[in-house]
Design an enzyme around this catalytic site. Structure first.
Site, PDB file in Angstrom:
ATOM      1  N   SER A 106       0.738  -1.169  -0.002  1.00  0.00           N
ATOM      2  CA  SER A 106      -0.022  -0.055  -0.028  1.00  0.00           C
ATOM      3  C   SER A 106       0.857   1.200  -0.022  1.00  0.00           C
ATOM      4  O   SER A 106       1.647   1.566  -0.814  1.00  0.00           O
ATOM      5  CB  SER A 106      -1.053  -0.048   1.164  1.00  0.00           C
ATOM      6  OG  SER A 106      -2.136   1.042   1.022  1.00  0.00           O
ATOM      7  N   HIS A 134      -7.808  -4.669  -1.200  1.00  0.00           N
ATOM      8  CA  HIS A 134      -6.886  -3.890  -0.591  1.00  0.00           C
ATOM      9  C   HIS A 134      -6.562  -4.668   0.780  1.00  0.00           C
ATOM     10  O   HIS A 134      -7.457  -4.590   1.873  1.00  0.00           O
ATOM     11  CB  HIS A 134      -7.154  -2.426  -0.461  1.00  0.00           C
ATOM     12  CG  HIS A 134      -5.978  -1.808  -0.315  1.00  0.00           C
ATOM     13  ND1 HIS A 134      -5.064  -1.655  -1.270  1.00  0.00           N
ATOM     14  CD2 HIS A 134      -5.174  -0.925   0.614  1.00  0.00           C
ATOM     15  CE1 HIS A 134      -3.910  -0.957  -0.973  1.00  0.00           C
ATOM     16  NE2 HIS A 134      -4.083  -0.658   0.286  1.00  0.00           N
ATOM     17  N   ASP A 137      -9.964  -3.500  -5.696  1.00  0.00           N
ATOM     18  CA  ASP A 137      -9.159  -2.390  -5.083  1.00  0.00           C
ATOM     19  C   ASP A 137      -9.140  -1.230  -5.814  1.00  0.00           C
ATOM     20  O   ASP A 137      -8.752  -1.214  -6.980  1.00  0.00           O
ATOM     21  CB  ASP A 137      -7.590  -2.941  -4.834  1.00  0.00           C
ATOM     22  CG  ASP A 137      -6.759  -2.169  -4.015  1.00  0.00           C
ATOM     23  OD1 ASP A 137      -7.354  -1.177  -3.682  1.00  0.00           O
ATOM     24  OD2 ASP A 137      -5.533  -2.427  -3.842  1.00  0.00           O
TER      25      ASP A 137
END
Length: 311
Positions: free
Chosen positions: A154, A278, A248
């Site tokens: 991320s 995610h 995501d």
């Protein structure tokens, strides 16, 4: 892989989405406190051969040594996710233990300084500084200076990608791989994946916008290559593995970055887990998370051994 939501995730997604805190209504400190209050440390963490907490300048790091491997070992500098605002060494402790053991590598987890108190480029400079420190201290760490990789998930995927750029531009250290797990690559909120998955899939668009606002409040910074690597010249970077979660908002920017790396001549392997959301790799109860961790480590092991990862 099926383009449907993973069955295990499908059973959880409503509760996950409903439970995601409204971080966009909070200060950074409030968001950190909220996330931290929900963290439950495992009663029996996965054992590693050795673990050390120390600091590199102002930056805390946690160093994991895998069990059952002889030195010198490859080393992975790892940047945790959390939107540049929250999470820490503890939140990603389980993942780093698992990667160290699966990969047979030393993992150096970086507790970089967080936004908004430390806006861009502080986090990126912290991860790069730790990477330089690792390179300079390989002998003491029992690490192989010729087998250093960077990685992150991320926001940490952004920081790993940027560290690879910095290392190329600043004359080192030489890196053999970059492992980018559903990375935040660019503050572009108009993609198809933002439209399709920006609500109802646990990592909402309003939170993602807020993360970028905390980390890079100045719009003029948002096209800088060390903030948005899509704006960089990408030739000469180390081989990349890019993990994509299909459900995501960040899916499309990750795919674009993988395509851009390949177009620049960087050996790039894109691993798609279309049923994932995610953050799924930090949910170890999911079979999909275990499969993705295993695949990432197989790919990383090949690159650390000097062999191309195979699609």
């Amino acid at each position: 892989m099926s383009r449907e939501l993973d069955p295990q995730i499908a059973q959880l997604i409503e509760a996950l989405d409903r439970g995601f805190p409204a971080v966009h209504t909070m200060t950074g400190a409030q968001a950190r406190a909220t996330i931290r209050s929900r963290f439950v440390a495992p009663t029996a963490p996965e054992p590693v051969a050795a673990l050390e907490d120390r600091s590199v300048g102002e930056v805390p790091v946690r160093i994991y040594h895998p069990a059952g491997h002889s030195r010198p070992l490859p080393v992975l500098v790892y940047a945790h996710g959390g939107g540049f605002v929250f999470c820490d060494l503890d939140s990603h402790d389980g993942l780093c233990r698992d990667i160290a053991n699966r990969l047979g590598a030393i993992v150096v987890s970086v507790g970089y300084r967080l936004a908004p108190e430390h806006a861009w480029p502080t986090a990126a400079e912290d991860v790069y500084a730790v990477t330089r420190w690792v390179s300079d201290n390989c002998a003491a760490l029992g690490a192989d200076a010729g087998r250093i990789a960077v990685g992150g998930d991320s926001a940490g995927g952004n920081l790993a990608a940027v560290t690879a750029l910095m290392a190329r531009d600043r004359g080192g250290p030489a890196l053999v791989a970059q492992l980018l797990v559903y990375p935040m690559i660019t503050p572009d909120f108009a993609t198809e994946s933002y439209r399709r998955y920006g609500t109802g899939y646990y990592n909402p668009a309003e939170a993602l916008r807020w993360y970028w606002d905390q980390y890079a409040p100045n719009a003029s910074d948002r096209t800088h290559p060390y903030l948005s690597p899509l704006h960089a010249e990408l030739a000469g970077l180390p081989p990349a593995v890019v993990v994509i979660a299909g459900h995501d908002p960040l899916r499309d920017e990750g795919l674009r970055y993988g395509e851009a790396l390949a177009a620049a001549g960087v050996p790039t392997l894109v691993r798609r887990f279309d049923g994932g959301i995610h953050g799924f790799m930090t949910m170890p109860s999911l079979d999909l998370a275990q499969a993705a961790r295993a695949q990432l480590c197989r790919d990383a092991a090949a690159l650390l051994a000097g062999a191309p990862a195979r699609g």
